[in-house]
Design an enzyme around this catalytic site. Structure first.
Site, PDB file in Angstrom:
ATOM      1  N   LYS A  83       1.461  18.771  34.644  1.00 58.29           N
ATOM      2  CA  LYS A  83       1.525  19.481  33.204  1.00 58.29           C
ATOM      3  C   LYS A  83       2.979  19.310  32.543  1.00 58.29           C
ATOM      4  CE  LYS A  83      -2.728  22.095  33.017  1.00 58.29           C
ATOM      5  NZ  LYS A  83      -3.351  23.530  32.611  1.00 58.29           N
ATOM      6  N   LYS A 100     -10.214  20.346  29.545  1.00 58.30           N
ATOM      7  CA  LYS A 100     -10.397  20.666  28.290  1.00 58.30           C
ATOM      8  C   LYS A 100      -9.154  20.398  27.293  1.00 58.30           C
ATOM      9  CE  LYS A 100     -10.642  25.410  29.817  1.00 58.30           C
ATOM     10  NZ  LYS A 100      -9.361  25.627  30.727  1.00 58.30           N
ATOM     11  N   LYS A 110      -9.508  13.963  36.101  1.00 56.78           N
ATOM     12  CA  LYS A 110     -10.160  15.101  35.876  1.00 56.78           C
ATOM     13  C   LYS A 110     -10.540  15.336  34.589  1.00 56.78           C
ATOM     14  CE  LYS A 110      -8.532  19.368  35.919  1.00 56.78           C
ATOM     15  NZ  LYS A 110      -8.239  20.906  35.973  1.00 56.78           N
TER      16      LYS A 110
HETATM   17  N1  AQP Z   1     -13.118  18.569  35.998  1.00 51.82           N
HETATM   18  C1  AQP Z   1     -13.616  19.787  36.692  1.00 51.82           C
HETATM   19  N2  AQP Z   1     -14.398  19.654  37.660  1.00 51.82           N
HETATM   20  C2  AQP Z   1     -14.715  20.783  38.258  1.00 51.82           C
HETATM   21  N3  AQP Z   1     -14.354  21.882  38.294  1.00 51.82           N
HETATM   22  C3  AQP Z   1     -13.169  21.921  37.178  1.00 51.82           C
HETATM   23  N4  AQP Z   1     -12.803  23.135  36.629  1.00 51.82           N
HETATM   24  C4  AQP Z   1     -11.647  22.699  35.785  1.00 51.82           C
HETATM   25  N5  AQP Z   1     -12.093  21.405  35.416  1.00 51.82           N
HETATM   26  C5  AQP Z   1     -12.878  20.923  36.387  1.00 51.82           C
HETATM   27  C6  AQP Z   1     -12.988  24.437  37.277  1.00 51.82           C
HETATM   28  O1  AQP Z   1     -12.870  25.313  36.184  1.00 51.82           O
HETATM   29  C7  AQP Z   1     -12.271  26.640  36.678  1.00 51.82           C
HETATM   30  C8  AQP Z   1     -11.474  26.991  35.309  1.00 51.82           C
HETATM   31  O2  AQP Z   1     -10.420  26.109  35.207  1.00 51.82           O
HETATM   32  P1  AQP Z   1      -9.200  26.477  34.090  1.00 51.82           P
HETATM   33  O3  AQP Z   1      -9.801  26.223  32.895  1.00 51.82           O
HETATM   34  O4  AQP Z   1      -8.589  27.789  34.450  1.00 51.82           O
HETATM   35  O5  AQP Z   1      -8.013  25.528  34.607  1.00 51.82           O
HETATM   36  P2  AQP Z   1      -8.056  24.029  34.719  1.00 51.82           P
HETATM   37  O6  AQP Z   1      -8.398  23.894  36.094  1.00 51.82           O
HETATM   38  O7  AQP Z   1      -6.719  23.506  34.335  1.00 51.82           O
HETATM   39  O8  AQP Z   1      -9.078  23.582  33.894  1.00 51.82           O
HETATM   40  P3  AQP Z   1      -8.800  22.664  32.755  1.00 51.82           P
HETATM   41  O9  AQP Z   1     -10.312  22.257  31.894  1.00 51.82           O
HETATM   42  O10 AQP Z   1      -8.297  21.357  33.073  1.00 51.82           O
HETATM   43  O11 AQP Z   1      -7.866  23.280  31.670  1.00 51.82           O
HETATM   44  P4  AQP Z   1      -6.610  22.667  30.983  1.00 51.82           P
HETATM   45  O12 AQP Z   1      -6.836  21.427  30.473  1.00 51.82           O
HETATM   46  O13 AQP Z   1      -6.298  23.850  30.128  1.00 51.82           O
HETATM   47  O14 AQP Z   1      -5.637  22.731  32.263  1.00 51.82           O
HETATM   48  C9  AQP Z   1     -11.548  26.323  37.859  1.00 51.82           C
HETATM   49  O15 AQP Z   1     -12.153  27.076  38.937  1.00 51.82           O
HETATM   50  C10 AQP Z   1     -11.333  24.756  37.860  1.00 51.82           C
HETATM   51  O16 AQP Z   1     -11.260  24.422  39.191  1.00 51.82           O
END
Ligand code: AQP
Length: 347
Positions: A123, A209, A206
């Site tokens: 990030k 969002k 991955k």
């Molecule tokens: N691609 C994924 N596959 C499986 N699990 C996922 N999680 C996120 N993306 C995947 C799981 O969702 C939970 C919440 O995650 P988060 O929103 O707190 O943060 P993150 O992991 O950083 O998710 P994003 O979607 O990638 O958000 P941004 O883009 O803002 O960084 C966690 O349990 C995560 O493992």
């Protein structure tokens, strides 16, 4: 999938997990997190779930969007089966114990531990010096989220494994530094066929969002036509589906679609491959789209219904914050005693 949850040491089993309101919810969040959260709640374990807005602001968030996304994530929790009368569902910034314990953990954790986190490296990118201090300290706040409830188990996707290891390190260092057995050494629960859902455009990334490409992900707010179109356009290779899962080894995009199918159908990747062995993507993708729409449409509809009444979502989050406070405040008070802080008392 339903192995008994083993409680480490002598601590009472308690599940904690959170999701950032840093955008709309994706299929990755649903399969890696929300679906599992609901299953754990339905197994009768105490479950505490949180919309982690303090984490979201480690990167810039438009204030109006943040408010809306916080409610949308709360709606996604409920629409995915989290019952606020059976789980505690709340918004992180409404429970001050998170920020307070986070600070204490900033003084327990080491800076070097934070620099080693791959999520920080991803990030912060090439401009780490310009990223917020909060982004670096993110895992310390995450440890506080979990340990403010002495949570014994944390269901997460594969991407959060390293952060959870750090939570264990922080708990162990706190216990060691102060000569106590106060915090549990939390166990990650990373289970199921879709612990790491990948981008539909790039099987090495991955699904996220905050990915700039909307085509890379399925959002929980996408309608049936959009879901079908995104799956139709998902990157694949020209080979048919193999006879065994070993045949997916060097085919990340194909493996991703098989894993998604398996998780949505509540089965294993092995049985999906057995069912579709030799099939071309031209026939597999429509089946996957049909399944995705069948499973996600009720969630999308329920989210829209809930979002039409934001005051009710706020009431649910308020009630959840009261319940969360009732657990976290006494734990924080004990931490302050251990650390040597004089407690504020009634006079
Ligand atoms: N691609 C994924 N596959 C499986 N699990 C996922 N999680 C996120 N993306 C995947 C799981 O969702 C939970 C919440 O995650 P988060 O929103 O707190 O943060 P993150 O992991 O950083 O998710 P994003 O979607 O990638 O958000 P941004 O883009 O803002 O960084 C966690 O349990 C995560 O493992």
């Amino acid at each position: 999938m339903s192995e008994p949850v083993q409680t480490p040491q002598t601590f009472q089993s308690r599940i904690f997990s959170g999701i950032q309101p840093s955008g709309g919810m994706t299929l990755g969040n649903y399969l890696g997190a929300l679906k599992r959260f609901a299953e754990l709640q339905n197994r009768g374990i105490e479950t505490v779930y949180c919309v982690v807005d303090l984490h979201a602001i480690t990167v810039w968030q438009d204030p109006e969007k943040l408010r809306n996304q916080t409610r949308e994530i709360a709606a996604a929790f409920i629409a995915s089966g989290i019952d606020p009368t059976r789980s505690i569902l709340f918004n992180q910034s409404q429970v001050s114990a998170h920020a307070e314990l986070g600070w204490i953990f900033n003084c327990v954790a080491r800076i070097g531990w934070m620099y080693r986190m791959t999520q920080f490296k991803d990030k912060a990118g090439k401009h780490a010096e310009n990223s917020s201090l909060g982004l670096l300290a993110y895992p310390s706040l995450m440890a506080a989220d979990i340990l403010a409830y002495k949570a014994t188990h944390v269901p997460v996707g594969e991407d959060q494994k390293q952060h959870l290891e750090l939570t264990r390190d922080i708990a162990a260092k706190f216990n060691h530094d102060y000569g106590v057995n106060f915090f549990p050494i939390t166990e990650p629960l990373i289970e199921g066929a879709a612990t790491r859902v990948m981008s539909l455009r790039d099987g090495s990334k991955k699904m996220s969002k905050s990915d700039p490409s909307d085509q890379s992900r399925i959002n929980l707010t996408d309608d049936a036509d959009t879901i079908a179109a995104k799956i139709r356009k998902a990157k694949t290779d020209p080979e048919p589906l193999p006879e065994t899962v070993e045949g997916l080894k060097d085919r990340p995009e194909a493996r991703n679609l098989v894993n998604i199918y398996a998780a949505l159908a509540d089965t294993t990747s092995e049985s999906v491959v057995a069912e579709f062995a030799g099939a071309q993507f031209g026939s597999f993708k429509p089946k996957l789209a049909e399944l995705a729409v069948e499973k996600l449409s009720p969630i999308t509809t329920e989210m829209a219904r809930l979002m039409a009444d934001p005051a009710e979502i706020d009431r649910i989050l308020n009630r959840g914050a009261d319940q969360a406070d009732a657990i976290a405040q006494p734990i924080l008070a004990q931490v302050k005693d251990i650390v040597g802080m004089i407690r504020r008392r009634e006079v």
